[in-house]
Enzyme design. Structure first.
Site, short mmCIF file in Angstrom:
data_model
loop_
_atom_site.label_atom_id
_atom_site.label_comp_id
_atom_site.label_asym_id
_atom_site.label_seq_id
_atom_site.Cartn_x
_atom_site.Cartn_y
_atom_site.Cartn_z
N ASP A 1 43.10 59.46 101.47
CA ASP A 1 44.31 59.23 100.67
C ASP A 1 45.60 59.32 101.47
O ASP A 1 46.69 59.35 100.91
CB ASP A 1 44.37 60.23 99.51
CG ASP A 1 44.41 61.68 99.97
OD1 ASP A 1 44.42 61.94 101.19
OD2 ASP A 1 44.42 62.58 99.10
N HIS B 1 32.49 61.90 119.39
CA HIS B 1 32.92 62.68 120.55
C HIS B 1 32.52 62.02 121.87
O HIS B 1 32.65 62.63 122.93
CB HIS B 1 32.37 64.10 120.47
CG HIS B 1 33.11 64.96 119.51
ND1 HIS B 1 32.82 66.29 119.29
CD2 HIS B 1 34.15 64.68 118.67
CE1 HIS B 1 33.63 66.78 118.36
NE2 HIS B 1 34.45 65.82 117.98
N THR B 2 32.03 60.79 121.79
CA THR B 2 31.81 60.03 123.02
C THR B 2 33.12 59.53 123.60
O THR B 2 33.15 59.00 124.72
CB THR B 2 30.86 58.85 122.77
OG1 THR B 2 30.52 58.25 124.02
CG2 THR B 2 31.50 57.80 121.86
N VAL C 1 39.44 65.79 103.63
CA VAL C 1 40.28 66.69 102.81
C VAL C 1 40.72 65.93 101.57
O VAL C 1 41.67 65.14 101.61
CB VAL C 1 41.49 67.20 103.61
CG1 VAL C 1 42.33 68.15 102.76
CG2 VAL C 1 41.03 67.91 104.88
N GLY D 1 39.51 63.38 100.17
CA GLY D 1 39.30 61.93 100.21
C GLY D 1 40.28 61.19 101.09
O GLY D 1 41.26 61.74 101.60
N ASN E 1 44.20 71.28 112.42
CA ASN E 1 45.15 70.19 112.68
C ASN E 1 46.31 70.58 113.58
O ASN E 1 46.81 69.76 114.34
CB ASN E 1 45.72 69.68 111.35
CG ASN E 1 44.69 68.99 110.49
OD1 ASN E 1 43.67 68.51 110.98
ND2 ASN E 1 44.93 68.96 109.18
N ASP F 1 32.96 63.82 126.78
CA ASP F 1 31.73 63.43 127.46
C ASP F 1 32.11 62.83 128.80
O ASP F 1 33.29 62.79 129.17
CB ASP F 1 30.86 62.51 126.59
CG ASP F 1 31.21 61.03 126.68
OD1 ASP F 1 32.30 60.69 127.21
OD2 ASP F 1 30.42 60.20 126.20
N ASP G 1 30.30 54.77 123.93
CA ASP G 1 28.91 54.49 124.26
C ASP G 1 28.04 55.63 123.77
O ASP G 1 28.47 56.43 122.93
CB ASP G 1 28.76 54.28 125.77
CG ASP G 1 29.32 55.45 126.59
OD1 ASP G 1 29.45 56.57 126.04
OD2 ASP G 1 29.62 55.25 127.79
N HIS H 1 39.99 63.40 109.66
CA HIS H 1 40.69 64.58 109.13
C HIS H 1 41.41 64.27 107.82
O HIS H 1 41.69 65.17 107.04
CB HIS H 1 41.67 65.13 110.16
CG HIS H 1 41.02 65.98 111.20
ND1 HIS H 1 41.46 67.25 111.52
CD2 HIS H 1 39.93 65.76 111.98
CE1 HIS H 1 40.69 67.77 112.45
NE2 HIS H 1 39.75 66.88 112.75
N ASP H 2 41.69 63.01 107.58
CA ASP H 2 42.24 62.61 106.29
C ASP H 2 41.15 62.60 105.23
O ASP H 2 41.28 63.23 104.18
CB ASP H 2 42.90 61.24 106.40
CG ASP H 2 43.50 60.78 105.08
OD1 ASP H 2 44.13 61.62 104.39
OD2 ASP H 2 43.37 59.59 104.74
N THR I 1 32.09 59.83 129.88
CA THR I 1 32.77 58.52 129.86
C THR I 1 33.74 58.51 128.68
O THR I 1 33.54 57.79 127.70
CB THR I 1 31.76 57.36 129.73
OG1 THR I 1 30.94 57.58 128.56
CG2 THR I 1 30.87 57.27 130.95
N ARG J 1 39.96 60.21 114.90
CA ARG J 1 39.93 61.59 114.40
C ARG J 1 40.90 61.77 113.23
O ARG J 1 40.62 62.52 112.29
CB ARG J 1 40.27 62.54 115.55
CG ARG J 1 40.13 64.03 115.21
CD ARG J 1 40.11 64.84 116.48
NE ARG J 1 40.00 66.26 116.20
CZ ARG J 1 41.00 67.14 116.30
NH1 ARG J 1 42.20 66.71 116.66
NH2 ARG J 1 40.82 68.41 116.03
#
Length: 321
Positions: free
Chosen positions: A78, A197-198, A74, A76, A98, A242, A249, A70-71, A244, A66
């Protein structure tokens, strides 16, 4: 005359070659072999640190993945998301998406310290993020992909871009498609990337409204999640994204079909809209999901990187040199 012409052409070709070399130095280019001579062991250093971190806390794998997202979303890929606020500088860590949410900075710090001891001032924080994201997915049983290197680190950050560019947990399907389209991704690539988000967990404050007020949710699932997310208070209590959450997966997509998406934005992918068919495909074809996710992650890592003489290679990922 012939000699004169030859010398003129030789001088011209030499001049053009110099321009080409200079251009390459200035604009730069990402390459799989970028650190082959300057820091040949950098990959093993990063992989070992990530494996240790994920072994100590499986959730850290999702957090590092994540952090890369999130980098890159925003301005690119960087490394700007890593910069701490100072008296004279405002970074991205306090942006709405954030604040009290992104984590894993200590793992990046550990990796950077180890790399600086081996090859000082060579490997950028942005390249660490891109590599750690891939290694985290692999550590949790997911697919690998080719990461190229040569990104440099920004000396600036954008709080406003972090607030506006990152899709939130309450996003509609159309908003998700638009947000990813603004970064050059197709709707299909957005669905594939949402499969991140698995793994991982989310805070109660991000899904409270869904489990108490929405109808397209499995009743027993809602009841079970409410036990750890009261209607008021407990904002930072965690629930898995989720069923698992420590294994990369395709269960995330099966859960969506069963109306067990934790976030509103998750369930929007399977709610009678244009993404339904793709969710069904991924729920029954894990190899297809893995392939599409890996392909989209390659594209993610190529979002507007700084290269060549742009930016810098930070010696400390939390502050500029």
């Amino acid at each position: 005359m012939a000699l004169s012409t030859f010398l003129s052409l030789f001088k011209l070709s030499t001049f053009l070659l110099c321009l080409l070399i200079l251009s390459g130095t200035t604009s730069g280019q990402l390459s799989a072999n970028f650190y082959a001579r300057t820091c040949p062991n950098f990959r093993s250093i990063i992989t070992r640190a990530v494996n240790t971190a994920v072994s100590n806390e499986a959730r850290m794998g999702a957090s590092l993945l994540r952090l890369h997202f999130h980098d890159c979303f925003v301005n690119g890929c960087d490394g700007s998301v890593l910069l701490d606020d100072t008296a004279n500088f405002t970074g991205e860590k306090t942006a709405g998406p954030n604040s009290n949410s992104i984590r894993g900075f200590n793992v990046i710090d550990t990796i950077k310290t180890q790399l600086e001891s081996q090859c000082p001032g060579v490997v950028s924080c942005a390249d660490i993020l891109s590599t750690a994201a891939r290694d985290s997915v692999v550590a949790l049983g997911g697919p690998s992909w080719n990461v190229v290197f040569g990104r440099r680190d920004s000396t600036t950050a954008s709080l406003s871009a972090a607030n506006s560019n990152l899709p939130g947990p309450g996003s509609s399907l159309s908003a998700l498609i638009s947000s990813f389209s603004n970064k050059g991704f197709t709707a299909n690539e957005m669905v594939a990337l949402s499969g991140a988000h698995t793994i991982g967990q989310a805070r109660c404050t991000t899904f409270r409204n869904r489990i108490y007020n929405e109808n397209n949710i499995n009743a027993s699932f809602a009841t079970s999640v409410r036990r750890n997310c009261p209607s008021s208070g407990g904002d930072n209590n965690l629930s898995p994204l989720d069923s698992t959450p420590v294994t990369f997966d395709n269960r995330y997509f099966s859960d969506l079909i069963n109306q067990r998406g934790l976030l509103h934005s998750d369930q929007e992918l399977f709610n009678g809209g244009s993404a339904d068919a793709q969710v069904r495909t991924y729920s029954s074809n894990p190899a297809t999901f893995s392939r599409d996710f890996a392909s989209a992650m390659v594209k993610m890592g190529n979002l507007s990187p700084l290269t060549g003489s742009s930016g810098q290679v930070r010696t400390n990922c939390r502050r500029t040199n």
